[in-house]
Enzyme design. Structure first.
Site, PDB file in Angstrom:
ATOM      1  N   THR A  88      36.103  37.813  46.520  1.00 60.47           N
ATOM      2  CA  THR A  88      36.437  37.640  44.975  1.00 60.47           C
ATOM      3  C   THR A  88      37.162  36.531  44.786  1.00 60.47           C
ATOM      4  O   THR A  88      37.985  36.165  45.618  1.00 60.47           O
ATOM      5  CB  THR A  88      36.980  38.976  44.398  1.00 60.47           C
ATOM      6  OG1 THR A  88      38.213  39.235  45.165  1.00 60.47           O
ATOM      7  CG2 THR A  88      35.888  40.136  44.306  1.00 60.47           C
ATOM      8  N   ASP A  89      36.866  35.969  43.597  1.00 63.44           N
ATOM      9  CA  ASP A  89      37.653  34.497  43.313  1.00 63.44           C
ATOM     10  C   ASP A  89      39.162  34.786  43.562  1.00 63.44           C
ATOM     11  O   ASP A  89      39.775  33.657  43.960  1.00 63.44           O
ATOM     12  CB  ASP A  89      37.366  34.019  42.039  1.00 63.44           C
ATOM     13  CG  ASP A  89      36.142  33.724  41.838  1.00 63.44           C
ATOM     14  OD1 ASP A  89      35.577  33.240  42.654  1.00 63.44           O
ATOM     15  OD2 ASP A  89      35.725  33.315  40.606  1.00 63.44           O
ATOM     16  N   TYR A  90      39.558  36.000  43.040  1.00 61.60           N
ATOM     17  CA  TYR A  90      41.142  36.249  43.246  1.00 61.60           C
ATOM     18  C   TYR A  90      41.536  37.017  44.292  1.00 61.60           C
ATOM     19  O   TYR A  90      42.597  37.643  44.362  1.00 61.60           O
ATOM     20  CB  TYR A  90      41.866  36.577  41.913  1.00 61.60           C
ATOM     21  CG  TYR A  90      41.723  35.447  40.925  1.00 61.60           C
ATOM     22  CD1 TYR A  90      42.714  34.466  40.997  1.00 61.60           C
ATOM     23  CD2 TYR A  90      40.729  35.249  40.228  1.00 61.60           C
ATOM     24  CE1 TYR A  90      42.516  33.274  40.059  1.00 61.60           C
ATOM     25  CE2 TYR A  90      40.458  34.046  39.278  1.00 61.60           C
ATOM     26  CZ  TYR A  90      41.686  33.289  39.396  1.00 61.60           C
ATOM     27  OH  TYR A  90      41.347  31.926  38.397  1.00 61.60           O
TER      28      TYR A  90
END
Length: 117
Positions: A88-90
């Protein structure tokens, strides 16, 4: 609802990583209680700066066990960057020192976390 000046990232991947013999991307020797995040360029931006600034404290929604007698923690300081392909991006990568077996056993854990801006 998050308090004013805070951000919550929900349902993010987390993994664990081990000591490489190098300093963190922030120039410090790694210690238990830090984590790495993507660089901006890893999620479509530009540059090597982290998606969450160095020095930011992330408060996770679950306690995470750390090796070497540290025990459970739910607060981690961003002090490194890493590459989490297909994460995931974060995504966060939690530092596990030299305990390779424990880092592998951690696997990929979904969690949410909050931090102040």
């Amino acid at each position: 609802i998050s308090p004013l000046g805070s951000v919550t990232k929900k349902n993010q991947d987390s993994t664990a990583y081990n000591w490489t013999g190098n300093k963190t991307a922030n120039g410090n020797w790694p210690v238990l209680g830090i984590c790495a995040v993507h660089r901006k360029k890893d999620i479509g931006g530009s540059g090597n700066s982290p998606v969450i600034p160095f020095g930011t404290t992330l408060k996770t929604d679950k306690d995470i066990w750390l090796p070497d007698g540290v025990g459970y923690k739910s607060s981690f300081n961003v002090d490194d960057t890493g590459s989490g392909p297909k994460k995931t991006d974060y995504w966060i990568d939690i530092y596990y020192s030299k305990d390779t077996k424990a880092a592998i056993n951690y696997g990929v854990v979904k969690l949410s976390y909050t931090y102040s801006t």
